[in-house]
Design an enzyme around this catalytic site. Sequence first.
Site, PDB file in Angstrom:
ATOM      1  N   HIS A  68       9.849  16.837   2.526  1.00  0.00           N
ATOM      2  CA  HIS A  68       8.934  17.397   3.518  1.00  0.00           C
ATOM      3  C   HIS A  68       8.431  18.754   3.033  1.00  0.00           C
ATOM      4  CE1 HIS A  68       7.064  18.596   7.220  1.00  0.00           C
ATOM      5  NE2 HIS A  68       7.385  17.441   7.783  1.00  0.00           N
ATOM      6  N   GLY A  96      12.730  14.769   7.567  1.00  0.00           N
ATOM      7  CA  GLY A  96      12.665  15.972   6.742  1.00  0.00           C
ATOM      8  C   GLY A  96      12.389  17.232   7.526  1.00  0.00           C
ATOM      9  N   ASP A 122      10.016  11.872  17.475  1.00  0.00           N
ATOM     10  CA  ASP A 122       9.786  13.266  17.084  1.00  0.00           C
ATOM     11  C   ASP A 122      10.205  14.190  18.224  1.00  0.00           C
ATOM     12  OD1 ASP A 122       8.476  15.791  16.451  1.00  0.00           O
ATOM     13  OD2 ASP A 122       7.327  14.649  14.984  1.00  0.00           O
ATOM     14  N   LEU A 165       3.679   5.155   7.157  1.00  0.00           N
ATOM     15  CA  LEU A 165       4.768   6.042   7.569  1.00  0.00           C
ATOM     16  C   LEU A 165       5.324   6.730   6.326  1.00  0.00           C
ATOM     17  CD1 LEU A 165       6.390   6.890  10.123  1.00  0.00           C
ATOM     18  CD2 LEU A 165       8.047   5.113   9.518  1.00  0.00           C
ATOM     19  N   GLU A 168       0.825  -1.214   0.000  1.00  0.00           N
ATOM     20  CA  GLU A 168       0.000   0.000   0.000  1.00  0.00           C
ATOM     21  C   GLU A 168       0.854   1.258   0.000  1.00  0.00           C
ATOM     22  OE1 GLU A 168      -3.297   2.588   2.526  1.00  0.00           O
ATOM     23  OE2 GLU A 168      -2.458   0.785   3.433  1.00  0.00           O
ATOM     24  N   CYS A 171      17.018  22.855  16.593  1.00  0.00           N
ATOM     25  CA  CYS A 171      18.346  23.440  16.449  1.00  0.00           C
ATOM     26  C   CYS A 171      19.360  22.322  16.661  1.00  0.00           C
ATOM     27  CB  CYS A 171      18.562  24.578  17.448  1.00  0.00           C
ATOM     28  SG  CYS A 171      18.645  24.033  19.174  1.00  0.00           S
ATOM     29  N   ASP A 196       8.940   5.750  15.096  1.00  0.00           N
ATOM     30  CA  ASP A 196       8.849   7.184  14.807  1.00  0.00           C
ATOM     31  C   ASP A 196       9.215   7.943  16.074  1.00  0.00           C
ATOM     32  OD1 ASP A 196       8.226   9.736  13.990  1.00  0.00           O
ATOM     33  OD2 ASP A 196       6.072   9.400  13.820  1.00  0.00           O
ATOM     34  N   HIS A 241      -0.291   0.549   9.848  1.00  0.00           N
ATOM     35  CA  HIS A 241       0.019   1.962  10.072  1.00  0.00           C
ATOM     36  C   HIS A 241       0.975   2.442   8.978  1.00  0.00           C
ATOM     37  CE1 HIS A 241       0.930   5.741  12.006  1.00  0.00           C
ATOM     38  NE2 HIS A 241       0.128   5.453  12.996  1.00  0.00           N
ATOM     39  N   GLY A 252      12.356  14.982  13.177  1.00  0.00           N
ATOM     40  CA  GLY A 252      12.430  13.660  13.775  1.00  0.00           C
ATOM     41  C   GLY A 252      13.140  12.646  12.904  1.00  0.00           C
TER      42      GLY A 252
END
Length: 443
Positions: free
Chosen positions: A361, A180, A129, A354, A60, A147, A127, A352, A183
């Site tokens: 991004h 991007g 972040d 990703l 998918e 930063c 994942d 799920h 994370g």
Amino acid sequence: MTTLDHVRNKPSKSELAAQFSPELLAMYYSRLFPFDLIHEWLSYNPKNEKTTRRLFSKREFSFTIDLDGEDIYIRYQSFLKLEEFRTAILQRKPRKIDIGAIFSHAPKDKNSIAQGFKTEQRELVFDIDLTDYDEVRHCGCSGADICNRCWQMMTMAIKVMDQGLRDDFGFQHIAWFYSGRRGVHAWVCDEAARMLSNEGRGAVANYFEVSLGNDNKKNEPSLSTPLHPMVKRAMKILEPMFIEHVLPDSGHGILATKEKWLTILGTLPECAERVRENLEKKWEKAKSSPSEKWEELKKHISIFLDQQKGANKAQKRFSTSERNCLETWPVETVLRYTYPRLDINVSKMQNHLLKSPFSVHPKTGRVCVPIDVNNVESFDPFQVPTLPQLMDELDEYESKGCDDAPSAEWEKTSLKSIYQSFKTEFLEPMWRERKTLLEEQTN
């Protein structure tokens, strides 16, 4: 890093807007997007056409496309061949591409299948972040801002997770990617990982979860003693980085000023009130570096614990809970600032989706490039190629009039070393192992 450096690494809104546009994205897809590389990877047997089609055609994909200024999300896209995949992306120019599971049937035929449509395999993904670290980021960043100071937290997370996945679960084929923006994503591609049930994925993800409590429950131990070997290993990895990147003013400064070190001392359990009082007085008078303060703090705790062991019945002694709380306080403090904070729901379910590696991004115009885990400390998100930069690199290369044209246009840009490294350091070892296993099964 100075304050000036810290601010310089945050582009303005107008600068960000210049990094991404439909025209730049269309150019990236038509000239630089590594369709072949993605197809080879997600086929898991590029030398066998039958296996390639069986896996890739049932994978998918989802597209987010811009329709008259509104984002439209389209799930259950699938493609029989590489060229079909390429054509769909070139035509639709999705702002975002997500990758999901391999299903029992082609996802595009989902609505015509009466029963039995289900997930069959999917990489184990993680994942992480920086927005989940906001409570411990003292660099001036929050939300989507990053930063180089707070990015070190991603470096720490990768080191801990990568070693844990390899040492504790035996996984070998782990690809890390920059999201991007703020994370990182891990794709565990071993066949054993891809075949995990939802329950198995949840078990692996939960294994890495560490409860650290909060300051309102500072007199209750969160970590059990003796420490789990995984926690011990994490502490060994993280404490040196905590000392270098979290304690000093060049990092998050949690022991750099009186206000900050009073806050840290205030998190000591009540049974260590004497330790807190002694160090407050000492640090008020004597000058010491943040790293020296940390070592001194641990030493005082150790001495205090030893004194309690020898206390007689007439003296106040710790309860078991108080002792455990104080013994684990240095570990909890280090982990609270440095330990990976997973989006656990991303890892638990086969279906799920990703974000696709190698996509762009839309908020930064940066490519979701692989991260070399062996050189993770040298990765700088602000040096990741942007769409305008890549177009300039193409123009510069072509202005030189080189006679020998590379096989892929991304070889004309700074993506060349990044993509080639992914192929030689990640894909090819995985194919060699798979070939060996197939030969063993045949014999």
